[in-house]
Design a protein around this motif. Structure first.
Motif, PDB file in Angstrom:
ATOM      1  N   THR A 124      -2.554  19.774  14.901  1.00 42.83           N
ATOM      2  CA  THR A 124      -3.793  19.773  14.125  1.00 42.83           C
ATOM      3  C   THR A 124      -3.551  19.054  12.814  1.00 42.83           C
ATOM      4  N   LEU A 125      -4.398  18.079  12.502  1.00 42.18           N
ATOM      5  CA  LEU A 125      -4.250  17.290  11.286  1.00 42.18           C
ATOM      6  C   LEU A 125      -5.173  17.816  10.197  1.00 42.18           C
ATOM      7  N   THR A 126      -4.700  17.778   8.966  1.00 41.72           N
ATOM      8  CA  THR A 126      -5.533  18.064   7.805  1.00 41.72           C
ATOM      9  C   THR A 126      -5.900  16.736   7.135  1.00 41.72           C
ATOM     10  N   PRO A 127      -6.886  16.724   6.233  1.00 42.55           N
ATOM     11  CA  PRO A 127      -7.344  15.457   5.651  1.00 42.55           C
ATOM     12  C   PRO A 127      -6.223  14.668   4.971  1.00 42.55           C
ATOM     13  N   GLY A 128      -6.273  13.342   5.151  1.00 43.61           N
ATOM     14  CA  GLY A 128      -5.341  12.444   4.483  1.00 43.61           C
ATOM     15  C   GLY A 128      -4.027  12.224   5.197  1.00 43.61           C
ATOM     16  N   ILE A 129      -3.876  12.763   6.401  1.00 43.26           N
ATOM     17  CA  ILE A 129      -2.589  12.743   7.095  1.00 43.26           C
ATOM     18  C   ILE A 129      -2.465  11.521   8.002  1.00 43.26           C
ATOM     19  N   THR A 130      -1.246  10.959   8.075  1.00 45.67           N
ATOM     20  CA  THR A 130      -0.886   9.963   9.081  1.00 45.67           C
ATOM     21  C   THR A 130       0.118  10.585  10.041  1.00 45.67           C
ATOM     22  N   LEU A 131      -0.189  10.508  11.332  1.00 48.79           N
ATOM     23  CA  LEU A 131       0.722  10.971  12.373  1.00 48.79           C
ATOM     24  C   LEU A 131       1.225   9.751  13.129  1.00 48.79           C
ATOM     25  N   ASP A 132       2.530   9.541  13.094  1.00 49.19           N
ATOM     26  CA  ASP A 132       3.159   8.412  13.782  1.00 49.19           C
ATOM     27  C   ASP A 132       3.970   8.964  14.951  1.00 49.19           C
ATOM     28  N   LEU A 133       3.547   8.635  16.165  1.00 52.07           N
ATOM     29  CA  LEU A 133       4.263   9.133  17.344  1.00 52.07           C
ATOM     30  C   LEU A 133       5.551   8.358  17.605  1.00 52.07           C
ATOM     31  N   ARG A 134       5.734   7.253  16.933  1.00 53.27           N
ATOM     32  CA  ARG A 134       6.975   6.475  16.997  1.00 53.27           C
ATOM     33  C   ARG A 134       7.362   6.119  18.430  1.00 53.27           C
TER      34      ARG A 134
END
Length: 364
Positions: free
Chosen positions: A56-66
């Motif tokens: 679950t992401l919160t505002p402003g987040i970058t998720l990099d699955l690489r």
């Protein structure tokens, strides 16, 4: 005097404090199943979540699955977006979920932008669900350079929309599926799906894309759909509309080797400057109710089985060319003739029915 002492004196004289930056920035945290991400995060290995939502992401987040895979349950969501605020997801695969990416609670206020880039969505019920709240502003979804393979639906929404660019859809039940929403599809390939684009009570637009070897290329209802400068090839039906009291525009496209290229039922539409070649049937319409009209202007129909075939009133023809088709060139006994239509070399005589064509039309 040592150099460090000199620097210290200079800093103190200026009334400041010198703080050395660390030699390496802190690594982004590595999340586990069910995590709520409050800072930029990355995967360092594949992550499989046998039950429950993935991340679950919160505002402003970058998720990099690489480059790794986030895999999960067909009853859960892989990546849950915040209702408001911007987020970015990139570089990896989302597979096996009921929904790959979805906003947390679309019945609450929804806003911000979700940027989804260089992801592969595979074997999900739906890859990306862009649904928003009825009457709300919705979250913008910018999807680029992504691949959708073997999902029930690639990208879709109820009361929501998306901008999809430079992406590929193959083997999905419906590649793009929008109800009371809309999508702008640009510079993409949509091939080998049950339906490429289903647009129901939505504003849908396709530009510079290839829709090939699908059961249906574009299916439009109510508001219509616009297709520009694209190639629709090898579909059972390339473009079909039903009950479109809005308007569809099909312009500057190549419709090649389809079963039926364009069929309209009770729909308003304009077809302009398209090439129809190698189709079983180029254009047909049932006309529908009197208030529904279609206009064909400047289209070329070449080497189809039948080019233009319909008997219903309400369709206008202007400056169309039908040459070297196996059977009918222009068979439109109740059309409105706006002039300039031409036909030659078609298998059935007369070359034109319902419009006046000069003898010896232009060559293909």
């Amino acid at each position: 005097m040592r150099m460090t002492s000199v620097l210290s004196c200079l800093v103190l004289a200026a009334g400041g404090v010198l703080v050395a930056a660390p030699s390496h920035a802190a690594a982004a945290p590595v999340p586990g199943c069910g995590a709520v991400l409050t800072s930029d995060s990355r995967l360092t290995d594949d992550l499989t979540c046998p039950s429950g939502d993935g991340l679950t992401l919160t505002p402003g987040i970058t998720l990099d699955l690489r480059g790794h895979t986030l895999r999960g349950s067909a009853t859960a969501t892989g990546i849950v977006l915040p209702n408001v605020g911007d987020v970015t997801i990139r570089n990896g695969t989302v597979a096996g979920w009921g929904t790959g990416v979805q906003t947390h609670d679309v019945w609450d206020e929804v806003g911000g932008t979700a940027t989804i880039t260089r992801l592969t969505f595979r074997d999900n019920g739906r890859g990306v669900d862009t649904s928003g709240r009825l009457g709300g502003t919705g979250k913008a979804h910018e999807i680029s350079r992504s691949t959708f393979t073997d999902n029930g639906s690639g990208v879709g929404a109820v009361y929501g929309g998306a901008h999809v660019v430079r992406s590929t859809f193959t083997g999905n039940g419906t590649a793009l599926d929008f109800i009371t929403g809309g999508v702008l599809l640009e510079d993409s390939r949509v091939e080998g799906n049950g339906t490429a684009l289903s647009c129901d009570e939505s504003g849908c637009e396709v530009r510079r894309s290839t829709l090939a070897d699908n059961g249906v290329g574009v299916s439009a209802r109510t508001f219509g759909a616009d297709v520009y400068d694209s190639t629709l090839r090898g579909n059972d039906t390339a473009f079909t509309s039903f009950g479109v009291w809005g308007h569809s525009t099909v312009q500057g496209n190549k419709l090649i080797d389809n079963g039926t290229a364009v069929t309209l039922s009770t729909s308003n539409a304009t077809l302009r400057d398209n090439l129809f070649r190698g189709n079983e049937l180029g254009f047909t319409t049932d006309g529908g109710m009197p208030d529904f009209t279609a206009t064909l202007v400047g289209n070329r129909f070449v080497r189809n089985v039948d080019a233009i075939v319909f008997e219903a009133p309400g369709t206008s023809l202007q400056d169309n060319v039908a040459n070297d088709n196996e059977r009918w060139g222009i068979y439109a006994p109740n059309a409105t003739d706006l002039g300039g239509n031409r036909a030659r070399g078609n298998g059935y005589e007369p070359q034109c029915v319902g419009v006046v064509c000069p003898a010896g039309g232009p060559r293909s």
